[in-house]
Design a protein around this motif. Structure first.
Motif, mmCIF file in Angstrom:
data_model
loop_
_atom_site.group_PDB
_atom_site.id
_atom_site.type_symbol
_atom_site.label_atom_id
_atom_site.label_comp_id
_atom_site.label_asym_id
_atom_site.label_seq_id
_atom_site.Cartn_x
_atom_site.Cartn_y
_atom_site.Cartn_z
ATOM 1 N N ALA A 250 2.227 1.735 -3.395
ATOM 2 C CA ALA A 250 1.190 2.248 -4.290
ATOM 3 C C ALA A 250 1.005 3.749 -4.088
ATOM 4 C CB ALA A 250 -0.126 1.513 -4.059
ATOM 5 N N GLN A 251 1.029 4.202 -2.836
ATOM 6 C CA GLN A 251 0.910 5.629 -2.551
ATOM 7 C C GLN A 251 2.100 6.396 -3.122
ATOM 8 O OE1 GLN A 251 0.451 5.584 1.737
ATOM 9 N NE2 GLN A 251 -1.680 6.256 1.550
ATOM 10 N N GLN A 252 3.281 5.829 -2.958
ATOM 11 C CA GLN A 252 4.476 6.470 -3.500
ATOM 12 C C GLN A 252 4.399 6.560 -5.014
ATOM 13 O OE1 GLN A 252 7.771 4.167 -1.761
ATOM 14 N NE2 GLN A 252 8.578 6.137 -1.066
ATOM 15 N N LYS A 253 3.945 5.494 -5.638
ATOM 16 C CA LYS A 253 3.828 5.469 -7.093
ATOM 17 C C LYS A 253 2.820 6.522 -7.561
ATOM 18 C CE LYS A 253 4.912 3.264 -10.909
ATOM 19 N NZ LYS A 253 6.245 3.300 -11.468
ATOM 20 N N ALA A 254 1.707 6.645 -6.857
ATOM 21 C CA ALA A 254 0.701 7.648 -7.218
ATOM 22 C C ALA A 254 1.280 9.057 -7.104
ATOM 23 C CB ALA A 254 -0.534 7.498 -6.326
ATOM 24 N N GLN A 255 2.067 9.294 -6.072
ATOM 25 C CA GLN A 255 2.697 10.606 -5.902
ATOM 26 C C GLN A 255 3.702 10.863 -7.019
ATOM 27 O OE1 GLN A 255 1.760 12.924 -3.798
ATOM 28 N NE2 GLN A 255 3.278 14.343 -4.562
ATOM 29 N N GLU A 256 4.455 9.847 -7.408
ATOM 30 C CA GLU A 256 5.416 9.987 -8.504
ATOM 31 C C GLU A 256 4.697 10.315 -9.813
ATOM 32 O OE1 GLU A 256 7.735 6.383 -8.768
ATOM 33 O OE2 GLU A 256 8.422 6.586 -6.704
ATOM 34 N N ILE A 257 3.573 9.670 -10.043
ATOM 35 C CA ILE A 257 2.793 9.929 -11.263
ATOM 36 C C ILE A 257 2.293 11.365 -11.257
ATOM 37 C CG2 ILE A 257 0.664 9.361 -12.499
ATOM 38 C CD1 ILE A 257 1.128 6.446 -11.535
ATOM 39 N N LYS A 258 1.772 11.814 -10.121
ATOM 40 C CA LYS A 258 1.285 13.190 -10.028
ATOM 41 C C LYS A 258 2.403 14.179 -10.334
ATOM 42 C CE LYS A 258 -0.856 16.598 -7.008
ATOM 43 N NZ LYS A 258 -0.207 17.655 -7.715
ATOM 44 N N GLN A 259 3.579 13.956 -9.780
ATOM 45 C CA GLN A 259 4.709 14.847 -10.037
ATOM 46 C C GLN A 259 5.110 14.808 -11.510
ATOM 47 O OE1 GLN A 259 7.551 13.466 -7.141
ATOM 48 N NE2 GLN A 259 6.826 14.891 -5.578
ATOM 49 N N LEU B 238 0.835 -1.206 0.000
ATOM 50 C CA LEU B 238 0.000 0.000 0.000
ATOM 51 C C LEU B 238 0.866 1.251 0.000
ATOM 52 C CD1 LEU B 238 -2.830 -1.039 2.486
ATOM 53 C CD2 LEU B 238 -2.959 -0.851 0.004
ATOM 54 N N PHE B 239 1.933 1.228 0.783
ATOM 55 C CA PHE B 239 2.849 2.359 0.824
ATOM 56 C C PHE B 239 3.498 2.567 -0.540
ATOM 57 C CE2 PHE B 239 7.087 4.178 1.648
ATOM 58 C CZ PHE B 239 6.688 5.389 2.183
ATOM 59 N N ASP C 289 2.045 -2.100 -13.614
ATOM 60 C CA ASP C 289 3.208 -2.360 -12.758
ATOM 61 C C ASP C 289 2.770 -2.828 -11.378
ATOM 62 O OD1 ASP C 289 4.900 -1.610 -14.782
ATOM 63 O OD2 ASP C 289 5.331 0.387 -13.955
ATOM 64 N N MET C 290 1.764 -2.129 -10.815
ATOM 65 C CA MET C 290 1.321 -2.468 -9.460
ATOM 66 C C MET C 290 0.629 -3.824 -9.427
ATOM 67 S SD MET C 290 0.140 1.033 -7.604
ATOM 68 C CE MET C 290 -0.750 1.807 -8.936
ATOM 69 N N LEU C 291 -0.183 -4.105 -10.431
ATOM 70 C CA LEU C 291 -0.880 -5.390 -10.446
ATOM 71 C C LEU C 291 0.105 -6.540 -10.554
ATOM 72 C CD1 LEU C 291 -4.009 -4.640 -12.656
ATOM 73 C CD2 LEU C 291 -3.925 -5.047 -10.189
ATOM 74 N N GLY C 292 1.170 -6.326 -11.276
ATOM 75 C CA GLY C 292 2.219 -7.340 -11.368
ATOM 76 C C GLY C 292 2.833 -7.630 -10.013
ATOM 77 N N GLY C 293 2.928 -6.599 -9.176
ATOM 78 C CA GLY C 293 3.508 -6.750 -7.839
ATOM 79 C C GLY C 293 2.521 -7.243 -6.812
ATOM 80 N N LEU C 294 1.242 -7.232 -7.103
ATOM 81 C CA LEU C 294 0.241 -7.676 -6.121
ATOM 82 C C LEU C 294 0.161 -9.190 -6.011
ATOM 83 C CD1 LEU C 294 -2.745 -5.219 -6.672
ATOM 84 C CD2 LEU C 294 -1.120 -5.268 -4.781
ATOM 85 N N GLY C 295 0.728 -9.889 -6.958
ATOM 86 C CA GLY C 295 0.699 -11.341 -6.886
ATOM 87 C C GLY C 295 1.298 -11.848 -5.583
ATOM 88 N N GLY C 296 2.283 -11.110 -5.035
ATOM 89 C CA GLY C 296 2.907 -11.487 -3.772
ATOM 90 C C GLY C 296 1.968 -11.407 -2.594
ATOM 91 N N LEU C 297 0.932 -10.582 -2.691
ATOM 92 C CA LEU C 297 -0.040 -10.475 -1.609
ATOM 93 C C LEU C 297 -0.844 -11.757 -1.443
ATOM 94 C CD1 LEU C 297 -1.601 -6.910 -1.986
ATOM 95 C CD2 LEU C 297 -0.155 -7.734 -0.145
#
Length: 101
Positions: free
Chosen positions: A8-17, A5-6, A90-98
């Motif tokens: 994902a939040q960081q990624k969203a902030q990077e996209i906004k920037q 989740l953290f 990118d995020m969905l690819g990383g969610l498999g670990g969840l």
């Protein structure tokens, strides 16, 4: 899980920037009115040809401003959706670990 989740939040902030630094453009009447905005839909600049401005009536100017602004906003939306789509992949690819996949 909180790590994901953290991230994902960081990624969203990077996209906004990143979207803040991408310029999109809209114009009307062959470039007599030009609009520059960010991909985050923030208007940065409006340019109106001085000769056109001196000859245009209020209604014509307003209509053409709306056209140019809408074109810029459409372009901003397209860029934003592309960025979000790429990030989602990118995020969905990383969610498999969840789910231990």
């Amino acid at each position: 899980m909180f790590d994901k989740l953290f991230q994902a939040q960081q990624k969203a902030q990077e996209i906004k920037q990143r979207l803040d630094n991408i310029s999109v453009f809209g114009e009307a009447e062959g470039g007599l009115i030009k609009v520059v905005a960010t991909a985050n839909k923030e208007i940065k600049e409006i340019t109106i040809d001085p000769i056109f401005l001196s000859n245009a009536d209020k209604e014509e100017l307003e209509e053409l401003l709306v056209v140019a602004l809408n074109k810029a906003m459409t372009q901003a939306e397209n860029v934003s959706q592309s960025e979000m789509s790429a990030a989602s992949q990118d995020m969905l690819g990383g969610l498999g670990g969840l789910f231990n996949q």
